[in-house]
Design a protein around this motif. Sequence first.
Motif, PDB file in Angstrom:
ATOM      1  N   ASP A 288       0.883  -1.362   0.073  1.00  0.00           N
ATOM      2  CA  ASP A 288       0.028  -0.042  -0.038  1.00  0.00           C
ATOM      3  C   ASP A 288       0.638   1.281  -0.164  1.00  0.00           C
ATOM      4  O   ASP A 288       2.031   1.290   0.612  1.00  0.00           O
ATOM      5  CB  ASP A 288      -1.082  -0.096   1.449  1.00  0.00           C
ATOM      6  N   GLY A 289       0.577   2.134  -0.719  1.00  0.00           N
ATOM      7  CA  GLY A 289       1.234   3.555  -0.833  1.00  0.00           C
ATOM      8  C   GLY A 289       2.105   3.682  -1.889  1.00  0.00           C
ATOM      9  O   GLY A 289       2.722   4.789  -2.059  1.00  0.00           O
ATOM     10  N   VAL A 290       2.542   2.642  -2.661  1.00  0.00           N
ATOM     11  CA  VAL A 290       3.428   2.563  -3.574  1.00  0.00           C
ATOM     12  C   VAL A 290       2.697   3.298  -4.731  1.00  0.00           C
ATOM     13  O   VAL A 290       1.431   2.939  -5.295  1.00  0.00           O
ATOM     14  CB  VAL A 290       3.926   1.402  -3.964  1.00  0.00           C
ATOM     15  N   PRO A 291       3.279   4.261  -5.274  1.00  0.00           N
ATOM     16  CA  PRO A 291       2.450   5.049  -6.322  1.00  0.00           C
ATOM     17  C   PRO A 291       2.520   3.973  -7.856  1.00  0.00           C
ATOM     18  O   PRO A 291       3.212   3.358  -8.131  1.00  0.00           O
ATOM     19  CB  PRO A 291       3.336   6.258  -6.697  1.00  0.00           C
ATOM     20  N   SER A 292       1.189   4.277  -8.500  1.00  0.00           N
ATOM     21  CA  SER A 292       0.814   3.261  -9.607  1.00  0.00           C
ATOM     22  C   SER A 292       1.855   3.761 -10.801  1.00  0.00           C
ATOM     23  O   SER A 292       2.099   2.857 -11.513  1.00  0.00           O
ATOM     24  CB  SER A 292      -0.621   3.493 -10.100  1.00  0.00           C
ATOM     25  N   PHE A 293       2.461   5.003 -10.778  1.00  0.00           N
ATOM     26  CA  PHE A 293       3.488   5.039 -11.712  1.00  0.00           C
ATOM     27  C   PHE A 293       4.622   4.392 -11.804  1.00  0.00           C
ATOM     28  O   PHE A 293       5.292   4.198 -13.000  1.00  0.00           O
ATOM     29  CB  PHE A 293       3.598   6.637 -11.946  1.00  0.00           C
ATOM     30  N   LEU A 294       5.114   3.870 -10.672  1.00  0.00           N
ATOM     31  CA  LEU A 294       6.201   2.952 -10.639  1.00  0.00           C
ATOM     32  C   LEU A 294       6.003   1.719 -11.604  1.00  0.00           C
ATOM     33  O   LEU A 294       7.225   1.306 -11.928  1.00  0.00           O
ATOM     34  CB  LEU A 294       6.464   2.385  -9.068  1.00  0.00           C
ATOM     35  N   GLY A 295       4.939   1.460 -11.708  1.00  0.00           N
ATOM     36  CA  GLY A 295       4.567   0.153 -12.531  1.00  0.00           C
ATOM     37  C   GLY A 295       4.974   0.459 -13.948  1.00  0.00           C
ATOM     38  O   GLY A 295       5.837  -0.389 -14.726  1.00  0.00           O
ATOM     39  N   ASP A 296       4.706   1.652 -14.529  1.00  0.00           N
ATOM     40  CA  ASP A 296       4.963   2.032 -15.907  1.00  0.00           C
ATOM     41  C   ASP A 296       6.432   2.155 -15.928  1.00  0.00           C
ATOM     42  O   ASP A 296       7.309   2.165 -17.127  1.00  0.00           O
ATOM     43  CB  ASP A 296       4.323   3.504 -16.143  1.00  0.00           C
ATOM     44  N   THR A 297       7.151   2.757 -15.081  1.00  0.00           N
ATOM     45  CA  THR A 297       8.731   3.090 -14.843  1.00  0.00           C
ATOM     46  C   THR A 297       9.357   1.796 -14.973  1.00  0.00           C
ATOM     47  O   THR A 297      10.285   1.393 -15.778  1.00  0.00           O
ATOM     48  CB  THR A 297       8.987   3.640 -13.918  1.00  0.00           C
ATOM     49  N   LEU A 298       8.953   0.639 -14.169  1.00  0.00           N
ATOM     50  CA  LEU A 298       9.492  -0.654 -14.196  1.00  0.00           C
ATOM     51  C   LEU A 298       9.139  -1.401 -15.412  1.00  0.00           C
ATOM     52  O   LEU A 298      10.228  -2.193 -16.079  1.00  0.00           O
ATOM     53  CB  LEU A 298       9.154  -1.471 -12.958  1.00  0.00           C
ATOM     54  N   TYR A 299       8.194  -1.280 -16.147  1.00  0.00           N
ATOM     55  CA  TYR A 299       7.753  -1.565 -17.404  1.00  0.00           C
ATOM     56  C   TYR A 299       8.844  -1.391 -18.382  1.00  0.00           C
ATOM     57  O   TYR A 299       9.335  -2.205 -18.932  1.00  0.00           O
ATOM     58  CB  TYR A 299       6.354  -1.410 -17.772  1.00  0.00           C
ATOM     59  N   ALA A 300       9.038   0.006 -18.428  1.00  0.00           N
ATOM     60  CA  ALA A 300      10.345   0.459 -19.313  1.00  0.00           C
ATOM     61  C   ALA A 300      11.548  -0.012 -19.035  1.00  0.00           C
ATOM     62  O   ALA A 300      12.326  -0.239 -19.963  1.00  0.00           O
ATOM     63  CB  ALA A 300      10.058   2.042 -19.134  1.00  0.00           C
ATOM     64  N   VAL A 301      11.855  -0.308 -17.651  1.00  0.00           N
ATOM     65  CA  VAL A 301      13.287  -0.731 -17.629  1.00  0.00           C
ATOM     66  C   VAL A 301      13.133  -2.194 -18.012  1.00  0.00           C
ATOM     67  O   VAL A 301      14.202  -2.531 -18.553  1.00  0.00           O
ATOM     68  CB  VAL A 301      13.480  -0.720 -15.984  1.00  0.00           C
ATOM     69  N   MET A 302      12.342  -2.996 -17.735  1.00  0.00           N
ATOM     70  CA  MET A 302      12.065  -4.204 -18.294  1.00  0.00           C
ATOM     71  C   MET A 302      12.338  -4.419 -19.750  1.00  0.00           C
ATOM     72  O   MET A 302      12.708  -5.243 -20.347  1.00  0.00           O
ATOM     73  CB  MET A 302      10.839  -4.995 -17.738  1.00  0.00           C
ATOM     74  N   VAL A 303      11.470  -3.537 -20.277  1.00  0.00           N
ATOM     75  CA  VAL A 303      11.679  -3.466 -21.954  1.00  0.00           C
ATOM     76  C   VAL A 303      13.022  -3.118 -22.215  1.00  0.00           C
ATOM     77  O   VAL A 303      13.594  -3.749 -23.223  1.00  0.00           O
ATOM     78  CB  VAL A 303      10.500  -2.499 -22.465  1.00  0.00           C
ATOM     79  N   TYR A 304      13.745  -2.164 -21.709  1.00  0.00           N
ATOM     80  CA  TYR A 304      15.074  -1.763 -22.078  1.00  0.00           C
ATOM     81  C   TYR A 304      16.059  -3.131 -21.929  1.00  0.00           C
ATOM     82  O   TYR A 304      16.682  -3.456 -22.863  1.00  0.00           O
ATOM     83  CB  TYR A 304      15.504  -0.513 -21.312  1.00  0.00           C
ATOM     84  N   PHE A 305      15.861  -3.755 -20.740  1.00  0.00           N
ATOM     85  CA  PHE A 305      16.596  -5.062 -20.650  1.00  0.00           C
ATOM     86  C   PHE A 305      16.301  -6.237 -21.377  1.00  0.00           C
ATOM     87  O   PHE A 305      17.285  -6.956 -21.738  1.00  0.00           O
ATOM     88  CB  PHE A 305      16.963  -5.486 -19.002  1.00  0.00           C
ATOM     89  N   GLY A 306      14.995  -6.159 -21.705  1.00  0.00           N
ATOM     90  CA  GLY A 306      14.900  -7.228 -22.672  1.00  0.00           C
ATOM     91  C   GLY A 306      15.172  -6.991 -24.087  1.00  0.00           C
ATOM     92  O   GLY A 306      15.847  -7.827 -24.802  1.00  0.00           O
ATOM     93  N   ILE A 307      15.196  -5.974 -24.658  1.00  0.00           N
ATOM     94  CA  ILE A 307      15.872  -5.689 -25.684  1.00  0.00           C
ATOM     95  C   ILE A 307      17.491  -5.835 -25.681  1.00  0.00           C
ATOM     96  O   ILE A 307      18.051  -6.291 -26.714  1.00  0.00           O
ATOM     97  CB  ILE A 307      15.663  -4.051 -26.324  1.00  0.00           C
ATOM     98  N   ARG A 308      18.251  -5.421 -24.690  1.00  0.00           N
ATOM     99  CA  ARG A 308      19.478  -5.650 -24.429  1.00  0.00           C
ATOM    100  C   ARG A 308      19.841  -6.992 -24.309  1.00  0.00           C
ATOM    101  O   ARG A 308      20.972  -7.697 -25.127  1.00  0.00           O
ATOM    102  CB  ARG A 308      20.130  -5.128 -22.979  1.00  0.00           C
ATOM    103  N   LEU A 309      18.545  -8.054 -23.964  1.00  0.00           N
ATOM    104  CA  LEU A 309      18.782  -9.697 -23.940  1.00  0.00           C
ATOM    105  C   LEU A 309      18.821 -10.150 -25.374  1.00  0.00           C
ATOM    106  O   LEU A 309      19.606 -10.931 -25.649  1.00  0.00           O
ATOM    107  CB  LEU A 309      17.699 -10.136 -23.029  1.00  0.00           C
ATOM    108  N   PHE A 310      18.180  -9.602 -26.111  1.00  0.00           N
ATOM    109  CA  PHE A 310      17.899  -9.861 -27.553  1.00  0.00           C
ATOM    110  C   PHE A 310      18.871  -9.424 -28.593  1.00  0.00           C
ATOM    111  O   PHE A 310      19.226 -10.083 -29.615  1.00  0.00           O
ATOM    112  CB  PHE A 310      16.525  -9.802 -28.252  1.00  0.00           C
ATOM    113  N   PHE A 311      19.151  -8.060 -28.485  1.00  0.00           N
ATOM    114  CA  PHE A 311      20.066  -7.600 -29.296  1.00  0.00           C
ATOM    115  C   PHE A 311      21.619  -7.079 -28.305  1.00  0.00           C
ATOM    116  O   PHE A 311      21.439  -5.732 -28.179  1.00  0.00           O
ATOM    117  CB  PHE A 311      19.415  -6.301 -30.010  1.00  0.00           C
ATOM    118  N   ILE A 312      22.052  -7.968 -27.863  1.00  0.00           N
ATOM    119  CA  ILE A 312      23.059  -7.560 -26.934  1.00  0.00           C
ATOM    120  C   ILE A 312      24.286  -6.809 -27.519  1.00  0.00           C
ATOM    121  O   ILE A 312      25.019  -5.814 -26.733  1.00  0.00           O
ATOM    122  CB  ILE A 312      23.604  -8.832 -26.352  1.00  0.00           C
ATOM    123  N   ASN A 313      24.511  -6.799 -28.670  1.00  0.00           N
ATOM    124  CA  ASN A 313      25.379  -5.997 -29.413  1.00  0.00           C
ATOM    125  C   ASN A 313      25.107  -4.460 -29.758  1.00  0.00           C
ATOM    126  O   ASN A 313      25.801  -3.856 -30.255  1.00  0.00           O
ATOM    127  CB  ASN A 313      26.219  -6.593 -30.574  1.00  0.00           C
TER     128      ASN A 313
END
Length: 123
Positions: free
Chosen positions: A27-52
Amino acid sequence: MLKNNRFSYFILIVSVIILGIVSRTIDGVPSFLGDTLYAVMVYFGIRLFFINNSFIKTMILALVFCFCIEFLQLYRAEWILAIRRTTLGHYALGQGFLWSDLGFYILGITIAYLIDSILVKRK
């Protein structure tokens, strides 16, 4: 220091997903944290598949992906609404367009870039 390999990015992705799930249970964690973490995950996902890819190219691809998902939320056909009503569909595609989410995606991708450039040793 983490090595610049796929396993390191996989561990980062799993960590971000766990952090996102845990953040939804506190409780009390702002909902925008999810959008921020989603973008972090997408960035690392792209690094995973396109590592170079360069950091900048990864940032641009992640930003384009996140923005496309957000703008796709303006599309309201019944078939995609049905997908969004599922748990996985809700997490992957979101529910409704918000301009503020675009800013949180930029924030998340910037955070991921900083983590990547500081913690992951480049070859």
